[in-house]
Design a protein around this motif. Structure first.
Motif, PDB file in Angstrom:
ATOM      1  N   ASN A  73       6.901 -39.183 -61.490  1.00  0.00           N
ATOM      2  CA  ASN A  73       6.065 -40.169 -60.801  1.00  0.00           C
ATOM      3  C   ASN A  73       4.697 -40.245 -61.470  1.00  0.00           C
ATOM      4  OD1 ASN A  73       4.766 -41.824 -58.980  1.00  0.00           O
ATOM      5  ND2 ASN A  73       4.842 -40.375 -57.272  1.00  0.00           N
ATOM      6  N   GLN A  78      -2.911 -43.607 -55.543  1.00  0.00           N
ATOM      7  CA  GLN A  78      -2.651 -44.177 -54.215  1.00  0.00           C
ATOM      8  C   GLN A  78      -1.164 -44.293 -53.925  1.00  0.00           C
ATOM      9  OE1 GLN A  78      -4.734 -45.452 -56.555  1.00  0.00           O
ATOM     10  NE2 GLN A  78      -6.291 -46.795 -55.656  1.00  0.00           N
ATOM     11  N   ALA A  79      -0.338 -44.355 -54.954  1.00  0.00           N
ATOM     12  CA  ALA A  79       1.106 -44.525 -54.766  1.00  0.00           C
ATOM     13  C   ALA A  79       1.881 -43.220 -54.901  1.00  0.00           C
ATOM     14  CB  ALA A  79       1.643 -45.545 -55.780  1.00  0.00           C
ATOM     15  N   GLU A  82       3.832 -42.354 -51.568  1.00  0.00           N
ATOM     16  CA  GLU A  82       4.868 -43.334 -51.233  1.00  0.00           C
ATOM     17  C   GLU A  82       6.073 -43.218 -52.157  1.00  0.00           C
ATOM     18  OE1 GLU A  82       5.461 -48.225 -51.222  1.00  0.00           O
ATOM     19  OE2 GLU A  82       3.485 -47.349 -51.623  1.00  0.00           O
ATOM     20  N   ILE A  83       5.833 -43.164 -53.460  1.00  0.00           N
ATOM     21  CA  ILE A  83       6.939 -43.104 -54.416  1.00  0.00           C
ATOM     22  C   ILE A  83       7.670 -41.770 -54.308  1.00  0.00           C
ATOM     23  CG2 ILE A  83       7.511 -43.044 -56.870  1.00  0.00           C
ATOM     24  CD1 ILE A  83       6.952 -45.849 -55.826  1.00  0.00           C
ATOM     25  N   ALA A  86       9.891 -41.739 -51.289  1.00  0.00           N
ATOM     26  CA  ALA A  86      11.043 -42.609 -51.504  1.00  0.00           C
ATOM     27  C   ALA A  86      12.067 -41.933 -52.415  1.00  0.00           C
ATOM     28  CB  ALA A  86      10.594 -43.941 -52.101  1.00  0.00           C
ATOM     29  N   ALA A 101      -0.868 -35.931 -53.814  1.00  0.00           N
ATOM     30  CA  ALA A 101      -0.981 -37.088 -52.922  1.00  0.00           C
ATOM     31  C   ALA A 101      -2.456 -37.263 -52.616  1.00  0.00           C
ATOM     32  CB  ALA A 101      -0.182 -36.862 -51.647  1.00  0.00           C
ATOM     33  N   GLU A 106       0.673 -36.637 -46.382  1.00  0.00           N
ATOM     34  CA  GLU A 106       1.701 -37.039 -47.342  1.00  0.00           C
ATOM     35  C   GLU A 106       2.266 -35.824 -48.075  1.00  0.00           C
ATOM     36  OE1 GLU A 106       0.868 -41.559 -48.904  1.00  0.00           O
ATOM     37  OE2 GLU A 106      -0.372 -39.967 -49.733  1.00  0.00           O
TER      38      GLU A 106
END
Length: 361
Positions: A73, A78-79, A82-83, A86, A101, A106
């Protein structure tokens, strides 16, 4: 590294840092990058062509691909959460660029989901696995400086707006000198001295606005949302006391990167944003510093070494060194320093981690 079946890796995020990873991963047979994805399809296509990645996929397609075992990743911070979440939900282990994170929540979700599914989380930086800091680890473990007493770490800078092509993020939520560069210094300290149990801190925003003097955004004004000078006091569980300063507000400095002070001498560690030396030592009674030869491997830019170590851990069943627990502990420390300043108190850390094993000879 092992000669066993390579672990299939899919890369999400094909920006600037991806090149350093790809160059290193191509030299490590334990991993094989089989696909890449980016919100900008042209960026993914360019990386695939440059480094011979077989497939360019959408993010959704990469996450759904059953052949991919690890998602690397490399998205924007910021992502990261989330990634990673997922990827874990899709049944894949994940290795995040730093920081793990933006929020503790998170990070905790990542570790919990990985544990539930029997997957792994890893995270940059992996510079502590390089020859320079591993030489320092070897010296400390051998008792070269006696029992560690204290440590200092300094990242002194005048700010990224002087050189970075797009420096705005560094002054917005999730940015700042501690969250940008602190992971290198704190990960190095934890790898050398073990986890931290209590912190205090002081922070300030020195200027509410910064003017970009780099191209291509020369002259633009940045509104500063985060502290730009951060000082932390670290109580290590094993006893040493540490001081860390990260700043975007200092025009010049002669402070060292990292020094470890022991009962029998002092160890000067190299820049933790690199993999090599120099390593210097001055023992009690010495009249000058002595440079210690760096004989450990991986002294050039070896980003991706932590990912390869995790892949080998997957194949062999052993723990990997650049672990999610280590990355989360560093994230927790960074937040705690800011919390301590904002709330005028010491912060007892809820997180901890194992001190990573030294790299083999």
């Amino acid at each position: 590294m092992s000669e066993t079946k390579p672990v299939a890796v899919g890369v999400i995020g094909c920006g600037n840092i991806s090149g350093a990873y790809m160059r290193m991963l191509k030299t490590l047979p334990i991993v094989q990058v089989v696909a890449c994805a980016d919100l900008r399809m042209e960026a993914a296509q360019a990386m695939a062509e440059q480094y011979g990645v077989p497939r360019v996929l959408s993010v959704e397609a990469l996450l759904a691909d059953p052949s991919i075992e690890i998602v690397l990743n490399l998205t924007i911070p910021q992502a990261h959460g989330e990634i990673a979440l997922a990827a874990l939900a899709a049944g894949k282990s994940v290795y995040n660029e730093k920081p793990l994170a933006l929020t503790r929540d998170e990070g905790r979700q990542m570790l919990a989901l990985a544990a539930e599914k029997g997957l792994r989380v890893g995270g940059a930086p992996d510079t502590f696995l390089g020859g320079g800091l591993q030489t320092c680890r070897e010296l400390i473990d051998a008792g070269a400086i006696g029992a560690p007493v204290a440590a200092t770490a300094f990242m002194m800078s005048r700010g990224h707006e002087h050189w970075h092509p797009n420096p705005v993020f560094y002054y917005q939520k999730g940015g700042g000198p501690m969250f940008d560069m602190g992971p290198y210094y704190l990960t190095a300290l934890v790898s050398l001295l073990g986890p931290v149990q209590r912190v205090s801190g002081a922070t300030r925003i020195t200027r509410s606005q910064r003017t970009i003097t780099s191209q291509p955004r020369y002259g633009e004004v940045i509104n500063v949302e985060v502290p730009t000078h951060v000082a932390g006091l670290l109580d290590f569980a094993a006893g040493p006391i540490g001081v860390i300063i990260t700043t975007f507000d200092v025009q010049a400095s002669t402070l060292p990167w990292i020094e470890i002070y022991g009962t029998a001498g002092t160890l000067a560690a190299p820049d933790p944003n690199t993999f090599g030396g120099p390593v210097r030592l001055r023992l009690a009674g010495d009249s000058e510093w002595k440079e210690v030869p760096v004989t450990r491997p991986y002294t050039e830019n070896s980003r991706g070494l932590g990912l390869a170590d995790m892949a080998e851990g997957i194949r062999t069943g052993r723990a990997h060194r650049a672990s999610g627990e280590l990355a989360y502990h560093v994230l927790d420390i960074m937040h705690a320093i800011h919390d301590a300043s904002a709330e005028s108190r010491h912060v007892l850390l809820e997180s901890t981690c194992a001190r990573p094993d030294a790299m083999p000879d």
